[in-house]
Write a protein that holds these residues in place. Structure first.
Motif, mmCIF file in Angstrom:
data_model
loop_
_atom_site.group_PDB
_atom_site.id
_atom_site.type_symbol
_atom_site.label_atom_id
_atom_site.label_comp_id
_atom_site.label_asym_id
_atom_site.label_seq_id
_atom_site.Cartn_x
_atom_site.Cartn_y
_atom_site.Cartn_z
ATOM 1 N N HIS A 101 0.645 -1.181 0.048
ATOM 2 C CA HIS A 101 -0.063 -0.026 -0.035
ATOM 3 C C HIS A 101 1.076 1.318 -0.012
ATOM 4 C CE1 HIS A 101 -3.918 -1.867 0.497
ATOM 5 N NE2 HIS A 101 -3.270 -2.911 1.573
ATOM 6 N N GLY A 102 1.440 1.601 -1.220
ATOM 7 C CA GLY A 102 2.501 2.586 -1.293
ATOM 8 C C GLY A 102 3.286 2.425 -2.562
ATOM 9 N N ASN A 103 4.143 3.133 -2.673
ATOM 10 C CA ASN A 103 5.178 3.230 -3.874
ATOM 11 C C ASN A 103 6.276 2.121 -3.445
ATOM 12 O OD1 ASN A 103 3.494 5.179 -5.093
ATOM 13 N ND2 ASN A 103 4.768 6.623 -4.222
ATOM 14 N N VAL A 104 6.943 1.596 -4.800
ATOM 15 C CA VAL A 104 8.071 0.936 -4.554
ATOM 16 C C VAL A 104 9.100 1.342 -5.321
ATOM 17 C CG1 VAL A 104 6.887 -1.220 -4.072
ATOM 18 C CG2 VAL A 104 7.315 -0.701 -6.304
ATOM 19 N N GLY A 105 10.381 0.933 -4.656
ATOM 20 C CA GLY A 105 11.499 1.495 -5.592
ATOM 21 C C GLY A 105 11.928 0.213 -6.742
ATOM 22 N N VAL A 124 2.060 -10.180 -6.768
ATOM 23 C CA VAL A 124 2.717 -8.897 -6.228
ATOM 24 C C VAL A 124 1.794 -7.877 -6.577
ATOM 25 C CG1 VAL A 124 4.628 -7.340 -5.781
ATOM 26 C CG2 VAL A 124 4.887 -10.042 -5.953
ATOM 27 N N ARG A 125 1.280 -7.146 -5.637
ATOM 28 C CA ARG A 125 0.258 -5.876 -6.295
ATOM 29 C C ARG A 125 0.896 -4.782 -5.534
ATOM 30 N NH1 ARG A 125 -5.648 -5.809 -7.624
ATOM 31 N NH2 ARG A 125 -5.704 -3.610 -8.464
ATOM 32 N N VAL A 126 1.269 -3.828 -6.422
ATOM 33 C CA VAL A 126 1.474 -2.481 -5.864
ATOM 34 C C VAL A 126 0.353 -1.420 -5.903
ATOM 35 C CG1 VAL A 126 3.486 -0.356 -6.003
ATOM 36 C CG2 VAL A 126 4.156 -3.059 -6.485
ATOM 37 N N ARG A 127 -0.069 -0.912 -4.709
ATOM 38 C CA ARG A 127 -1.259 0.019 -4.892
ATOM 39 C C ARG A 127 -0.644 1.321 -4.911
ATOM 40 N NH1 ARG A 127 -6.189 -2.063 -4.913
ATOM 41 N NH2 ARG A 127 -6.327 -4.118 -4.167
ATOM 42 N N GLY A 128 0.363 1.609 -5.657
ATOM 43 C CA GLY A 128 0.889 2.930 -6.121
ATOM 44 C C GLY A 128 1.621 2.809 -7.322
ATOM 45 N N SER A 129 2.828 3.777 -7.179
ATOM 46 C CA SER A 129 3.720 3.425 -8.543
ATOM 47 C C SER A 129 5.022 2.672 -8.200
ATOM 48 C CB SER A 129 4.107 4.877 -8.853
ATOM 49 O OG SER A 129 2.999 5.594 -9.435
ATOM 50 N N ALA A 130 5.536 2.380 -9.331
ATOM 51 C CA ALA A 130 6.990 1.617 -9.231
ATOM 52 C C ALA A 130 8.058 2.280 -9.913
ATOM 53 C CB ALA A 130 6.780 0.287 -9.921
ATOM 54 N N SER A 131 9.271 2.214 -9.487
ATOM 55 C CA SER A 131 10.574 2.605 -10.315
ATOM 56 C C SER A 131 10.906 1.709 -11.048
ATOM 57 C CB SER A 131 11.618 2.793 -9.014
ATOM 58 O OG SER A 131 12.585 3.549 -9.702
ATOM 59 N N GLY A 135 -0.375 1.915 -10.081
ATOM 60 C CA GLY A 135 0.139 3.199 -10.510
ATOM 61 C C GLY A 135 0.678 3.281 -11.832
ATOM 62 N N ASP A 136 1.798 4.174 -11.888
ATOM 63 C CA ASP A 136 2.869 4.121 -13.122
ATOM 64 C C ASP A 136 4.049 3.227 -12.917
ATOM 65 O OD1 ASP A 136 1.235 6.066 -14.448
ATOM 66 O OD2 ASP A 136 2.118 7.591 -13.228
ATOM 67 N N ALA A 137 4.472 2.643 -13.669
ATOM 68 C CA ALA A 137 5.886 2.095 -13.854
ATOM 69 C C ALA A 137 6.888 2.721 -14.606
ATOM 70 C CB ALA A 137 5.469 0.432 -14.211
#
Length: 135
Positions: A73-77, A89-96, A112-114
């Motif tokens: 529940h946030g962004n990831v690096g 794996v689910r990212v409820r934000g954006s990914a780097s 979000g965005d990747a």
């Protein structure tokens, strides 16, 4: 419904978190509190466990996943779900950069965005991005 085990990274180390997750019994649920952008969260999981990370994660979150379901529940690096073999794996934000790089199976969802190199060198996995599928 089984109880959820909570680990607060204000008082536990990433090594302690990952050690507990590696020893976890299949079917158990975990919640990671206050991740604060820490790197290497929930890496190398090889059991069907459910892990929810409440906040931003740093580099290589949920890398080398097999069987687990990890929700951030946030962004990831850089390198989320890198070398994933199975699971979700689910990212409820954006990914780097390099989300899902070298994955061989499983499902990666980025709400979000990747950034660049998403899915580079993928082999037999599925990805979904809400931003991409909406256009």
């Amino acid at each position: 419904m089984a109880p959820v085990t909570e680990i607060d990274l204000r008082s536990a180390s990433v090594r302690e978190l990952n050690g507990a997750l590696h020893r976890a019994e299949p079917g158990t649920s975990w919640r990671v509190l206050h991740p604060g952008g820490a790197h290497n969260l929930a890496v190398g999981l090889d059991a069907a466990v459910d892990v929810v990370i409440d906040g931003h994660a740093g580099y290589y979150c949920a890398g080398m996943n097999q069987h687990a379901t990890v929700t951030v529940h946030g962004n990831v690096g850089v390198g989320v779900a890198e070398n994933m073999m199975s699971g979700t794996v689910r990212v409820r934000g954006s990914a780097s950069q390099s989300a899902g790089a070298t994955a061989h199976g499983g499902l990666l969802v980025i709400d979000g965005d990747a950034s660049a190199r998403c899915g580079i060198s993928m082999k037999g996995w599925t990805s979904s991005s809400a931003a991409t599928s909406a256009t």
